[in-house]
Design a protein around this motif. Structure first.
Motif, PDB file in Angstrom:
ATOM      1  N   MET A   1     -13.541 -33.943  28.754  1.00  0.00           N
ATOM      2  CA  MET A   1     -13.092 -32.577  28.653  1.00  0.00           C
ATOM      3  C   MET A   1     -14.166 -31.603  29.089  1.00  0.00           C
ATOM      4  O   MET A   1     -13.884 -30.577  29.675  1.00  0.00           O
ATOM      5  N   CYS A   2     -15.442 -31.905  28.826  1.00  0.00           N
ATOM      6  CA  CYS A   2     -16.482 -30.916  29.058  1.00  0.00           C
ATOM      7  C   CYS A   2     -17.833 -31.568  29.285  1.00  0.00           C
ATOM      8  O   CYS A   2     -17.987 -32.775  29.196  1.00  0.00           O
ATOM      9  N   GLY A   3     -18.809 -30.715  29.569  1.00  0.00           N
ATOM     10  CA  GLY A   3     -20.195 -31.140  29.652  1.00  0.00           C
ATOM     11  C   GLY A   3     -21.014 -30.345  28.657  1.00  0.00           C
ATOM     12  O   GLY A   3     -20.779 -29.145  28.473  1.00  0.00           O
ATOM     13  N   ILE A   4     -21.944 -31.000  27.988  1.00  0.00           N
ATOM     14  CA  ILE A   4     -22.768 -30.309  26.998  1.00  0.00           C
ATOM     15  C   ILE A   4     -24.241 -30.460  27.362  1.00  0.00           C
ATOM     16  O   ILE A   4     -24.664 -31.491  27.888  1.00  0.00           O
ATOM     17  N   ASN A   5     -25.021 -29.433  27.080  1.00  0.00           N
ATOM     18  CA  ASN A   5     -26.448 -29.432  27.370  1.00  0.00           C
ATOM     19  C   ASN A   5     -27.202 -28.679  26.280  1.00  0.00           C
ATOM     20  O   ASN A   5     -26.751 -27.624  25.820  1.00  0.00           O
ATOM     21  N   LEU A   6     -28.338 -29.236  25.891  1.00  0.00           N
ATOM     22  CA  LEU A   6     -29.198 -28.625  24.877  1.00  0.00           C
ATOM     23  C   LEU A   6     -30.646 -28.838  25.273  1.00  0.00           C
ATOM     24  O   LEU A   6     -31.028 -29.943  25.689  1.00  0.00           O
ATOM     25  N   ILE A   7     -31.465 -27.797  25.148  1.00  0.00           N
ATOM     26  CA  ILE A   7     -32.906 -27.927  25.361  1.00  0.00           C
ATOM     27  C   ILE A   7     -33.643 -27.268  24.192  1.00  0.00           C
ATOM     28  O   ILE A   7     -33.306 -26.155  23.795  1.00  0.00           O
ATOM     29  N   ILE A   8     -34.582 -28.009  23.606  1.00  0.00           N
ATOM     30  CA  ILE A   8     -35.409 -27.504  22.515  1.00  0.00           C
ATOM     31  C   ILE A   8     -36.868 -27.537  22.967  1.00  0.00           C
ATOM     32  O   ILE A   8     -37.360 -28.568  23.410  1.00  0.00           O
ATOM     33  N   ASN A   9     -37.526 -26.419  22.856  1.00  0.00           N
ATOM     34  CA  ASN A   9     -38.940 -26.286  23.252  1.00  0.00           C
ATOM     35  C   ASN A   9     -39.169 -26.732  24.697  1.00  0.00           C
ATOM     36  O   ASN A   9     -39.925 -27.665  24.972  1.00  0.00           O
ATOM     37  N   PRO A  10     -38.505 -26.074  25.648  1.00  0.00           N
ATOM     38  CA  PRO A  10     -38.677 -26.453  27.058  1.00  0.00           C
ATOM     39  C   PRO A  10     -40.113 -26.258  27.521  1.00  0.00           C
ATOM     40  O   PRO A  10     -40.807 -25.346  27.071  1.00  0.00           O
ATOM     41  N   LYS A  11     -40.543 -27.112  28.431  1.00  0.00           N
ATOM     42  CA  LYS A  11     -41.906 -27.018  28.948  1.00  0.00           C
ATOM     43  C   LYS A  11     -42.052 -25.859  29.925  1.00  0.00           C
ATOM     44  O   LYS A  11     -43.137 -25.305  30.097  1.00  0.00           O
ATOM     45  N   GLU A  12     -40.949 -25.524  30.596  1.00  0.00           N
ATOM     46  CA  GLU A  12     -40.949 -24.400  31.517  1.00  0.00           C
ATOM     47  C   GLU A  12     -39.984 -23.342  31.002  1.00  0.00           C
ATOM     48  O   GLU A  12     -39.540 -23.407  29.851  1.00  0.00           O
ATOM     49  N   ASP A  13     -39.635 -22.390  31.833  1.00  0.00           N
ATOM     50  CA  ASP A  13     -38.747 -21.312  31.425  1.00  0.00           C
ATOM     51  C   ASP A  13     -37.408 -21.854  30.924  1.00  0.00           C
ATOM     52  O   ASP A  13     -36.703 -22.572  31.647  1.00  0.00           O
ATOM     53  N   GLY A  14     -37.055 -21.544  29.690  1.00  0.00           N
ATOM     54  CA  GLY A  14     -35.847 -22.087  29.082  1.00  0.00           C
ATOM     55  C   GLY A  14     -34.572 -21.644  29.771  1.00  0.00           C
ATOM     56  O   GLY A  14     -33.634 -22.437  29.937  1.00  0.00           O
ATOM     57  N   LYS A  15     -34.524 -20.396  30.203  1.00  0.00           N
ATOM     58  CA  LYS A  15     -33.320 -19.882  30.848  1.00  0.00           C
ATOM     59  C   LYS A  15     -33.033 -20.606  32.150  1.00  0.00           C
ATOM     60  O   LYS A  15     -31.896 -21.043  32.398  1.00  0.00           O
ATOM     61  N   SER A  16     -34.041 -20.778  32.986  1.00  0.00           N
ATOM     62  CA  SER A  16     -33.820 -21.458  34.262  1.00  0.00           C
ATOM     63  C   SER A  16     -33.524 -22.937  34.049  1.00  0.00           C
ATOM     64  O   SER A  16     -32.709 -23.529  34.771  1.00  0.00           O
ATOM     65  N   THR A  17     -34.160 -23.554  33.037  1.00  0.00           N
ATOM     66  CA  THR A  17     -33.922 -24.976  32.764  1.00  0.00           C
ATOM     67  C   THR A  17     -32.493 -25.226  32.318  1.00  0.00           C
ATOM     68  O   THR A  17     -31.819 -26.124  32.830  1.00  0.00           O
ATOM     69  N   ILE A  18     -32.004 -24.422  31.365  1.00  0.00           N
ATOM     70  CA  ILE A  18     -30.645 -24.648  30.864  1.00  0.00           C
ATOM     71  C   ILE A  18     -29.614 -24.338  31.952  1.00  0.00           C
ATOM     72  O   ILE A  18     -28.566 -24.998  32.046  1.00  0.00           O
ATOM     73  N   GLN A  19     -29.907 -23.393  32.830  1.00  0.00           N
ATOM     74  CA  GLN A  19     -28.992 -23.098  33.931  1.00  0.00           C
ATOM     75  C   GLN A  19     -28.915 -24.261  34.918  1.00  0.00           C
ATOM     76  O   GLN A  19     -27.835 -24.612  35.405  1.00  0.00           O
ATOM     77  N   LYS A  20     -30.062 -24.878  35.194  1.00  0.00           N
ATOM     78  CA  LYS A  20     -30.071 -26.046  36.081  1.00  0.00           C
ATOM     79  C   LYS A  20     -29.264 -27.190  35.475  1.00  0.00           C
ATOM     80  O   LYS A  20     -28.508 -27.878  36.171  1.00  0.00           O
ATOM     81  N   MET A  21     -29.438 -27.399  34.185  1.00  0.00           N
ATOM     82  CA  MET A  21     -28.694 -28.466  33.504  1.00  0.00           C
ATOM     83  C   MET A  21     -27.199 -28.189  33.539  1.00  0.00           C
ATOM     84  O   MET A  21     -26.388 -29.079  33.807  1.00  0.00           O
ATOM     85  N   MET A  22     -26.832 -26.944  33.266  1.00  0.00           N
ATOM     86  CA  MET A  22     -25.422 -26.554  33.261  1.00  0.00           C
ATOM     87  C   MET A  22     -24.802 -26.750  34.635  1.00  0.00           C
ATOM     88  O   MET A  22     -23.683 -27.258  34.768  1.00  0.00           O
ATOM     89  N   GLN A  23     -25.539 -26.382  35.670  1.00  0.00           N
ATOM     90  CA  GLN A  23     -25.031 -26.537  37.040  1.00  0.00           C
ATOM     91  C   GLN A  23     -24.901 -28.011  37.421  1.00  0.00           C
ATOM     92  O   GLN A  23     -23.982 -28.399  38.140  1.00  0.00           O
ATOM     93  N   ALA A  24     -25.815 -28.853  36.922  1.00  0.00           N
ATOM     94  CA  ALA A  24     -25.771 -30.283  37.241  1.00  0.00           C
ATOM     95  C   ALA A  24     -24.548 -30.971  36.641  1.00  0.00           C
ATOM     96  O   ALA A  24     -24.117 -32.012  37.126  1.00  0.00           O
ATOM     97  N   THR A  25     -23.989 -30.416  35.577  1.00  0.00           N
ATOM     98  CA  THR A  25     -22.819 -31.018  34.912  1.00  0.00           C
ATOM     99  C   THR A  25     -21.561 -30.168  35.090  1.00  0.00           C
ATOM    100  O   THR A  25     -20.582 -30.355  34.375  1.00  0.00           O
ATOM    101  N   GLN A  26     -21.584 -29.250  36.053  1.00  0.00           N
ATOM    102  CA  GLN A  26     -20.464 -28.327  36.214  1.00  0.00           C
ATOM    103  C   GLN A  26     -19.153 -29.032  36.553  1.00  0.00           C
ATOM    104  O   GLN A  26     -18.065 -28.566  36.187  1.00  0.00           O
ATOM    105  N   HIS A  27     -19.235 -30.195  37.249  1.00  0.00           N
ATOM    106  CA  HIS A  27     -18.017 -30.929  37.594  1.00  0.00           C
ATOM    107  C   HIS A  27     -17.248 -31.373  36.353  1.00  0.00           C
ATOM    108  O   HIS A  27     -16.044 -31.590  36.416  1.00  0.00           O
ATOM    109  N   ARG A  28     -17.959 -31.491  35.224  1.00  0.00           N
ATOM    110  CA  ARG A  28     -17.301 -31.916  33.984  1.00  0.00           C
ATOM    111  C   ARG A  28     -16.445 -30.807  33.384  1.00  0.00           C
ATOM    112  O   ARG A  28     -15.553 -31.085  32.577  1.00  0.00           O
ATOM    113  N   GLY A  29     -16.745 -29.570  33.755  1.00  0.00           N
ATOM    114  CA  GLY A  29     -15.991 -28.438  33.225  1.00  0.00           C
ATOM    115  C   GLY A  29     -15.763 -27.398  34.291  1.00  0.00           C
ATOM    116  O   GLY A  29     -16.406 -26.343  34.294  1.00  0.00           O
TER     117      GLY A  29
END
Length: 596
Positions: A1-29
């Protein structure tokens, strides 16, 4: 049904990291994607495929009205209406008709204390801002995947390993140790992936973290046994009908992958019997010259003749495989050595024009002992000493290959015997303990064998293929045989009852009494492509497969198990007998090449 992503204490910028993860799983949603920041060090993102409550109010991340909790999740709750009624009695109000809101409020009220009452398929990330805690969990059947990366205080969770890679790809390399389980089992070990440091969150397990990434609690659960005196055909059919109706419940079109075999055929028949409504069906068909052996279209057409115009045959041939292969491999999150993958992918590619949910018969063989190895193991258990003697006598006799494989796999230890039966080749002595770790020991001998297939092979091969290839096409895959209450019911069988009802006796009886005895009595040939025939008869196809394997061997041979080296070095010498192993190596070779 969907794709889920979570990042805790990212080593780099959290906003750009979570956006990259979200885009990598976009086909799931494909219907909606969004992310949000919880605290300075916690970010979550969700990709939504709309199945229930198609309004924007059920988009993810899904927040409680008071903004104290937020949820991203993947899957479906089949008992969400019962849970909703429970929450209404407790005084909760609802703003949507979705199972997402039910799950959020259930977790908000009970935390993980009543997670065992969630009946469905799911992986989720639930954040309780008031408690400053994050709960992550995956359902006991493992229908929905969940991967994670941990390094010191940094955590990263995603529905796919590519979601994790999007955040940490530069640090992560191929895990060469997974060549061993891949060669013998077709996939990585259940807690690992083909990437160093990316692990799999095991089914039926969960953990709660604080906002700093510290573990607050680990927990696990499973379906409890339903104790009974004598299992009955009537109860089986009632439970399966209920499971079918729950799995078909959606606000988007639903279809069925029909193999022409007993499992999917019974699902289709129960649906039409209960509702008198047609449903889109999809079956793979091969060239005319192969249809004497691969008769799926013939049986599927007879089954669906009541509703003309709703059945689709998807023609599959070597040219079509080669044309779409790179697209298929590019969408493969983890390599799985099973030709059912490309077959399901081609069906899903065709089906996505008409449906957003695809039903399969996955799980029936593992619950009801339907594989050839199950009947072979049951035969062995009747008289192990006799078969050990036959094995000794047969060492120098020219037995046909299927009998030879059966006899070669026999050992004085039943557990070792079944592991041999379940593997493509007998597992070497010096590697056996690595596989033995995953073998259940909490039930009868035959039950443990079925449980091994359900928890090891089904989760990491069949279900992962079904999820991965359907999601690449923006489709949700569902498996009614893995209904919570069906598993609970079968777990209540005694060892003798499990043996008695093996070979899918109940499924076949249900079909026979509905007039489909020919389908019930079909010889099982498995769901896959005609690899052996294509390799023997199509020179272009053969060169393509062998050349790709040899390219892989030139780079990776030193890291392969010995038997794997021998086949990868000269596939042309063994393909007539070991065509499955050759195809599995081709899949791995293609995936590794794509990583470059």
């Amino acid at each position: 049904m969907c794709g889920i992503n979570l990042i805790i204490n990212p080593k780099e910028d959290g906003k750009s990291t979570i956006q990259k993860m979200m885009q990598a799983t976009q086909h799931r949603g494909p219907d909606f994607s969004d992310f949000c920041q919880i605290t300075e060090g916690v970010w979550i993102a969700g990709n939504r495929l709309k199945i229930l409550d198609l309004s924007a109010s059920s988009n993810q991340p899904f927040w409680s009205e008071d903004k104290s909790c937020v949820l991203v999740w993947n899957g479906a709750l089949y008992n969400y209406q019962d849970l909703r009624n429970n929450l209404l009695d407790l005084g909760y109000n609802f703003k949507t008709n979705s199972d997402s809101e039910v799950l959020l409020l259930w977790l908000k009220h009970y935390g993980s204390d009543k997670i065992s009452e969630l009946k469905g398929m799911f992986a989720f990330v639930f954040v309780n801002i008031s408690l400053q805690q994050i709960t992550i969990a995956r359902d006991p059947s493992g229908e929905k995947p969940l991967y994670f990366y941990q390094n010191e205080e940094t955590w990263c969770f995603s529905s796919e390993s590519r979601g994790v890679l999007a955040g940490f790809g530069k640090e992560i390399k191929i895990d060469k140790s997974q060549f061993l389980p891949y060669f013998y089992s077709r996939h990585s070990f259940p807690d690992r992936s083909f990437y160093h440091d990316i692990q799999q969150h095991l089914p039926g397990t969960g953990l709660t973290l604080d906002f700093n990434g510290k573990t607050v609690r680990n927990f696990e659960w499973t379906q409890p046994k339903f104790i009974q005196d004598v299992p009955s055909q009537e109860v089986f059919e009632s439970k399966l009908k209920d499971a079918v109706l729950k799995n078909f419940h959606a606000e988007r079109p639903v279809g069925i992958i029909l193999s022409g075999g007993a499992d999917s055929s019974l699902l289709y028949r129960l649906w039409t019997e209960e509702t008198s409504q047609p449903v889109a069906t999809f079956t793979a068909a091969f060239e005319q010259k192969y249809q004497a052996k691969y008769k799926d279209p013939v049986f599927a057409k007879k089954l669906t003749s009541q509703f003309e115009g709703f059945h689709t045959e998807v023609l599959v041939n070597p040219e079509k495989i080669q044309k779409h292969w790179q697209e298929y491999i590019a969408g493969m999150d983890q390599p799985i050595g099973d030709s059912a993958g490309i077959l399901t992918w081609l069906i899903a590619k065709e089906a996505k024009e008409n449906v957003q949910v695809l039903i399969s018969g996955a799980g029936a063989d593992e619950l009801f002992g339907g594989y050839t190895r199950h009947s072979a193991f049951a035969k062995y258990l009747k008289n192990p000493k006799f078969y050990l003697q036959i094995k000794k006598l047969s060492e120098n006799l020219p037995f046909p290959r299927p009998y030879k494989k059966f006899l070669n796999g026999i050992d004085s230890d039943p557990e070792r015997t079944f592991l041999n039966f379940a593997s493509l080749l007998n597992i070497p002595d010096d590697e056996y303990s690595k596989f033995q770790l995953w073998y259940p020991k909490d039930a009868g001998i035959f039950q443990n064998a079925l449980n091994f297939d359900r928890k090891y092979f089904l989760v990491n091969d069949v279900l992962k293929i079904h999820d991965n290839v359907c999601m690449t096409q923006g489709i949700e895959g569902r498996s009614p045989y893995l209904d919570f209450e069906m598993i609970q019911w079968t777990k209540g069988f005694s060892e003798d009852q499990t043996l008695f009802y093996s070979s899918k006796k109940m499924i076949k009886e249900a079909l026979e009494k509905r007039g489909f005895a020919k389908i019930a009595k079909r010889k099982k040939i498995g769901f896959g492509i005609p690899i052996k025939e294509w390799l023997q008869e199509d020179e272009s196809f053969r060169k393509w497969v062998f050349g790709t394997i040899k390219e892989m061997n030139a780079k990776w041979a030193a890291d392969f198990p010995r038997e794997m080296q021998q086949i990868a070095e000269a596939p042309e010498k063994v393909f007539k007998d070991q065509f499955l192993l050759v195809w599995n190596l081709f899949i791995l070779a293609s995936w590794l090449k794509n990583q470059e």
